[in-house]
Write a protein that holds these residues in place. Structure first.
Motif, short mmCIF file in Angstrom:
data_model
loop_
_atom_site.label_atom_id
_atom_site.label_comp_id
_atom_site.label_asym_id
_atom_site.label_seq_id
_atom_site.Cartn_x
_atom_site.Cartn_y
_atom_site.Cartn_z
N SER A 38 0.76 -1.02 -0.20
CA SER A 38 0.12 0.00 -0.01
C SER A 38 1.07 1.23 0.08
O SER A 38 1.92 1.20 0.54
CB SER A 38 -1.07 0.27 1.36
OG SER A 38 -1.85 -0.89 1.35
N GLN A 39 0.22 2.43 -0.85
CA GLN A 39 1.03 3.56 -0.62
C GLN A 39 0.03 4.58 -0.74
O GLN A 39 -0.76 4.31 -1.19
CB GLN A 39 2.18 3.68 -1.95
CG GLN A 39 3.29 2.91 -1.55
CD GLN A 39 4.41 3.07 -2.70
OE1 GLN A 39 4.69 4.41 -2.73
NE2 GLN A 39 5.07 2.06 -3.07
N PHE A 44 -4.02 10.67 -2.89
CA PHE A 44 -4.30 9.40 -3.50
C PHE A 44 -3.42 8.12 -3.07
O PHE A 44 -2.52 8.14 -2.95
CB PHE A 44 -3.91 9.57 -4.95
CG PHE A 44 -4.37 8.44 -6.00
CD1 PHE A 44 -5.48 8.05 -6.26
CD2 PHE A 44 -3.34 7.79 -6.68
CE1 PHE A 44 -5.92 7.13 -7.07
CE2 PHE A 44 -3.60 6.45 -7.52
CZ PHE A 44 -5.04 6.39 -7.80
N SER A 45 -4.53 7.01 -2.91
CA SER A 45 -3.93 5.75 -2.22
C SER A 45 -4.25 4.80 -3.13
O SER A 45 -5.40 4.72 -4.06
CB SER A 45 -4.61 5.50 -0.91
OG SER A 45 -4.49 6.54 -0.07
N ALA A 46 -3.31 3.61 -2.97
CA ALA A 46 -3.73 2.50 -3.77
C ALA A 46 -3.01 1.50 -3.17
O ALA A 46 -2.24 1.47 -2.20
CB ALA A 46 -2.85 2.37 -5.29
N LEU A 82 -4.61 -18.05 -7.03
CA LEU A 82 -4.29 -16.86 -6.17
C LEU A 82 -5.24 -15.73 -6.97
O LEU A 82 -5.15 -15.93 -8.34
CB LEU A 82 -3.07 -16.50 -5.98
CG LEU A 82 -1.95 -17.23 -5.18
CD1 LEU A 82 -0.61 -16.77 -5.23
CD2 LEU A 82 -2.52 -17.51 -3.51
N TYR A 83 -5.78 -14.68 -6.07
CA TYR A 83 -6.37 -13.69 -6.71
C TYR A 83 -5.52 -12.29 -6.22
O TYR A 83 -5.16 -12.31 -5.12
CB TYR A 83 -7.90 -13.51 -6.22
CG TYR A 83 -8.64 -14.78 -6.34
CD1 TYR A 83 -9.42 -15.14 -7.58
CD2 TYR A 83 -8.50 -15.73 -5.49
CE1 TYR A 83 -9.88 -16.21 -7.94
CE2 TYR A 83 -9.07 -17.05 -5.88
CZ TYR A 83 -9.68 -17.49 -6.75
OH TYR A 83 -10.62 -18.41 -7.19
N ILE A 84 -5.07 -11.91 -7.47
CA ILE A 84 -4.49 -10.41 -7.48
C ILE A 84 -5.32 -9.22 -7.60
O ILE A 84 -5.86 -9.29 -8.70
CB ILE A 84 -3.18 -10.26 -8.31
CG1 ILE A 84 -2.25 -11.69 -8.04
CG2 ILE A 84 -2.35 -9.12 -8.29
CD1 ILE A 84 -1.49 -12.03 -9.09
N LEU A 85 -5.60 -8.37 -6.69
CA LEU A 85 -6.59 -7.44 -6.45
C LEU A 85 -5.93 -6.20 -6.40
O LEU A 85 -4.88 -5.95 -5.67
CB LEU A 85 -7.46 -7.83 -5.56
CG LEU A 85 -8.28 -8.98 -5.41
CD1 LEU A 85 -9.31 -9.14 -4.18
CD2 LEU A 85 -8.80 -9.33 -6.72
N SER A 86 -6.28 -4.99 -7.00
CA SER A 86 -6.01 -3.71 -6.73
C SER A 86 -7.12 -2.63 -6.26
O SER A 86 -7.98 -3.02 -6.83
CB SER A 86 -5.14 -3.06 -7.88
OG SER A 86 -5.75 -3.13 -9.16
N PHE A 87 -6.74 -2.25 -5.24
CA PHE A 87 -7.95 -1.17 -4.85
C PHE A 87 -7.06 0.16 -4.57
O PHE A 87 -5.91 0.62 -4.79
CB PHE A 87 -8.05 -1.57 -3.29
CG PHE A 87 -8.62 -2.57 -3.17
CD1 PHE A 87 -10.02 -2.95 -3.02
CD2 PHE A 87 -7.89 -3.96 -2.89
CE1 PHE A 87 -10.56 -4.41 -2.98
CE2 PHE A 87 -8.39 -5.16 -2.87
CZ PHE A 87 -9.78 -5.16 -2.82
N LEU A 88 -8.05 1.48 -4.71
CA LEU A 88 -7.72 2.61 -4.73
C LEU A 88 -8.60 3.72 -3.83
O LEU A 88 -9.66 3.18 -3.56
CB LEU A 88 -7.60 3.33 -6.14
CG LEU A 88 -8.75 3.17 -7.22
CD1 LEU A 88 -9.30 4.57 -6.75
CD2 LEU A 88 -8.26 2.91 -8.55
#
Length: 179
Positions: A38-39, A44-46, A82-88
């Protein structure tokens, strides 16, 4: 992993792009707690999450008062997924209330060769009528299934999440072991 799998799964996430969750205990505009990576930059975050939870979507779609929790995965065996997910969170909106978030997705095999390399994907380009400071599921995601013949070792996932209106790029990286 074949690139076609990457694209097929990314397409499956497309209808989910405007589903949002508040993240209890998470300040608005900050990264998702418990993520693999996370950053935050300029508000703005992701976040990048690698999970083996086959019910990740059901968890994400839970009522807003129930914080979704994903079990993070660090390894996978042949036949496993595996499930590779991205959030923002907190994308900048243009004058029409549109977001313009784009992503680059790269998956590297243990030898450094690429399993997938997609650039400038529209991962959150949508009119937004809810609070931008909620956490949103990006449309860039991958279902990775460990197949016979896939190399054993450390696989690396890199997602660059770019808010083009804010001119901010957040590089996210995580990895998992293929056993």
């Amino acid at each position: 992993m074949k690139l076609a799998r990457t694209l097929a799964f990314a397409a499956l996430l497309s209808p989910l792009s405007v589903l949002a969750q508040s993240a209890p205990g998470n300040a608005p505009g900050t990264a998702l707690p418990g993520a693999s990576a996370s950053q935050t930059s300029d508000g703005f975050s992701a976040s990048l999450v690698i999970t083996a939870d086959p019910d990740w979507q059901q968890k994400w779609e839970s009522p807003p008062e129930v914080a979704p929790r994903f079990d993070l995965a660090t390894e996978v065996k042949e036949g496993g997924s595996l499930y590779i997910l991205s959030f923002l969170s907190n994308p900048k909106l243009d004058a029409q209330g549109m977001t313009q978030v784009r992503c680059d997705l790269r998956i590297s095999k243990p030898d450094g060769s690429l399993s997938g390399d997609e650039r400038d994907l529209p991962c959150f380009v949508t009119p937004l009528e809810t609070d931008p400071k909620l956490v949103y599921l990006s449309t860039v995601g991958v279902k990775f299934t460990a197949e016979a013949g896939d190399p054993k070792g450390t696989w690396t996932v890199t997602i660059n999440v770019r808010d083009t209106l804010r001119n901010v790029t957040i590089p996210l990286q995580s990895s998992f072991e293929m056993r």
